[in-house]
Scaffold this active site. Structure first.
Site, PDB file in Angstrom:
ATOM      1  N   HIS A 146       0.766  -1.260  -0.071  1.00 45.31           N
ATOM      2  CA  HIS A 146      -0.043  -0.066  -0.005  1.00 45.31           C
ATOM      3  C   HIS A 146       0.799   1.399  -0.038  1.00 45.31           C
ATOM      4  O   HIS A 146       0.513   2.219   0.679  1.00 45.31           O
ATOM      5  CB  HIS A 146      -0.883   0.105   1.183  1.00 45.31           C
ATOM      6  CG  HIS A 146      -2.071  -0.914   1.202  1.00 45.31           C
ATOM      7  ND1 HIS A 146      -2.453  -1.460   0.059  1.00 45.31           N
ATOM      8  CD2 HIS A 146      -2.965  -1.823   2.145  1.00 45.31           C
ATOM      9  CE1 HIS A 146      -3.461  -2.309   0.138  1.00 45.31           C
ATOM     10  NE2 HIS A 146      -3.614  -2.424   1.620  1.00 45.31           N
ATOM     11  N   HIS A 204      -9.642   2.196   1.028  1.00 47.52           N
ATOM     12  CA  HIS A 204      -9.538   1.125   1.721  1.00 47.52           C
ATOM     13  C   HIS A 204     -10.405   1.268   2.979  1.00 47.52           C
ATOM     14  O   HIS A 204     -10.413   0.772   3.961  1.00 47.52           O
ATOM     15  CB  HIS A 204      -8.178   1.006   2.506  1.00 47.52           C
ATOM     16  CG  HIS A 204      -7.894  -0.550   2.680  1.00 47.52           C
ATOM     17  ND1 HIS A 204      -8.263  -0.987   3.911  1.00 47.52           N
ATOM     18  CD2 HIS A 204      -6.858  -1.133   2.146  1.00 47.52           C
ATOM     19  CE1 HIS A 204      -7.525  -2.225   4.112  1.00 47.52           C
ATOM     20  NE2 HIS A 204      -6.850  -2.296   3.052  1.00 47.52           N
ATOM     21  N   GLU A 255     -11.369  -2.930  -2.769  1.00 48.27           N
ATOM     22  CA  GLU A 255     -10.523  -1.920  -3.148  1.00 48.27           C
ATOM     23  C   GLU A 255     -10.137  -2.329  -4.641  1.00 48.27           C
ATOM     24  O   GLU A 255      -9.725  -3.285  -5.142  1.00 48.27           O
ATOM     25  CB  GLU A 255      -9.001  -2.666  -2.357  1.00 48.27           C
ATOM     26  CG  GLU A 255      -8.976  -2.677  -1.057  1.00 48.27           C
ATOM     27  CD  GLU A 255      -8.105  -3.313  -0.345  1.00 48.27           C
ATOM     28  OE1 GLU A 255      -6.997  -3.165  -0.824  1.00 48.27           O
ATOM     29  OE2 GLU A 255      -8.451  -4.237   0.468  1.00 48.27           O
TER      30      GLU A 255
END
Length: 343
Positions: A101, A175, A307
């Site tokens: 991420h 997220h 996502e």
């Protein structure tokens, strides 16, 4: 329609967008973090349907990425490195030997420039940021704009835009952990999910894609005709065990990027529409117990993330949706989260 702005911890701002039909969305300029989405159930009770911290100071670390904008690349990058034109770019190892991420300098830790706006039928917030060449190990100066728009159809629209002066991997996502029971009354075990996806990406024990796409037929990964999430929590199949009794997998959309989620007790329905080629569905398998959230204590399977993004597996394997953004191209992607009720 209105927009409310308040100071948080003396260094961030929280913006709350409210429409004319009882829906509101709150987000921070820090990390673009969605802190609350409040929508009615079938009886008209307005409740929060995303996970967020009770004490906002916990967003500073936010290891669960609650509500955050993710970038430059959502997901895990194998061996925390990639190559472009024979040049290897090492990244931060923040998930074992891999990169997750965007790392500690990812978009979820940025204070974005924020500009609110309002029209007759919408309210919104535009967030902008320039990610400098070399940030987190990534090449290129990347100019990013992410726009949140709430309309009177109870749609939250996320528009992602970017351009770069060097080729670089880029696939952004949000997220947020959704829980349609409202105010965390239950886990997401009874959420029914429908999506048109015939293949998902196999994971190894480090949750890194193996390069194989698996057919969903006759498995608990087949959501084409709808399936309760709990089906993946109770089975002992290898891919669910790897994900700690749940889902943390990339699903490739067959054509239209559309996901429908329904929770029967509250009657809430979430429809996700996206221009992205697939998404990671994560069912909070690794969520620690007893974190203080806004409506109670956390526990496993308390939320589900959708996502929407391309696949970082494309950096090491052929045949996956690419995350590369070239200098001559512009990144433009849209995802819409729309809410209604089934009587």
């Amino acid at each position: 329609m209105n927009i409310n702005e308040q100071s948080i911890l003396g260094r961030w701002k929280e913006f709350t967008l409210t429409n004319d039909h009882g829906m509101s969305v709150s987000m921070l300029d820090f990390g673009g973090i969605i802190t609350k989405i409040c929508v009615p159930d079938r009886e008209g009770n307005v409740e929060n349907v995303v996970l967020g911290y009770k004490d906002y100071k916990h967003y500073e670390d936010n290891p669960n990425f609650f509500g955050a904008l993710i970038g430059r690349v959502g997901g895990r990058i194998q061996d925390a490195s990639f190559e472009i034109d024979g040049i290897k770019y090492p990244l931060e190892t923040n998930d074992g030997d891999n990169h997750l991420h965007g790392g500690s300098s990812g978009f979820h830790h940025v204070i974005w420039d924020a500009q609110s706006f309002q029209t007759d039928n919408t309210v919104g917030l535009m967030l902008t940021h320039t990610s400098l060449d070399g940030a987190g190990g990534y090449p290129g100066n990347v100019e990013v704009a992410v726009t949140y728009t709430l309309n009177n159809d109870n749609e939250l629209i996320l528009d992602y835009a970017a351009k770069t002066d060097k080729s670089t991997p880029l696939t952004m996502t949000n997220h947020s952990y959704f829980n349609l029971s409202g105010d965390l009354k239950d886990t997401v075990q009874h959420h029914n999910v429908t999506m048109n996806s015939s293949y998902f990406v196999e994971l190894d024990h480090a949750l890194i894609p193996t390069g194989r796409k698996l057919d969903v037929s006759n498995t608990t990964f087949d959501f084409r005709n709808g399936r309760m999430l709990q089906d993946g929590f109770v089975t002992d199949s290898e891919q669910h065990l790897i994900a700690d009794h749940g889902y943390d997998h990339y699903f490739i959309f067959d054509n239209e990027g559309k996901v429908v989620v329904y929770e029967e007790n509250a009657g809430r329905r979430l429809t996700v529409r996206t221009e992205q080629p697939g998404m990671v569905m994560y069912t909070a398998n690794g969520l620690a117990d007893r974190l203080e959230l806004a409506e109670g204590l956390s526990r496993k399977h308390l939320g589900v993330c959708f996502e929407t993004q391309s696949s970082p597996a494309s950096l090491h394997n052929d045949g996956f949706p690419s995350v590369m953004l070239k200098a001559e191209d512009t990144y433009n992607k849209r995802t819409i989260f729309s809410f209604d009720v089934e009587k």
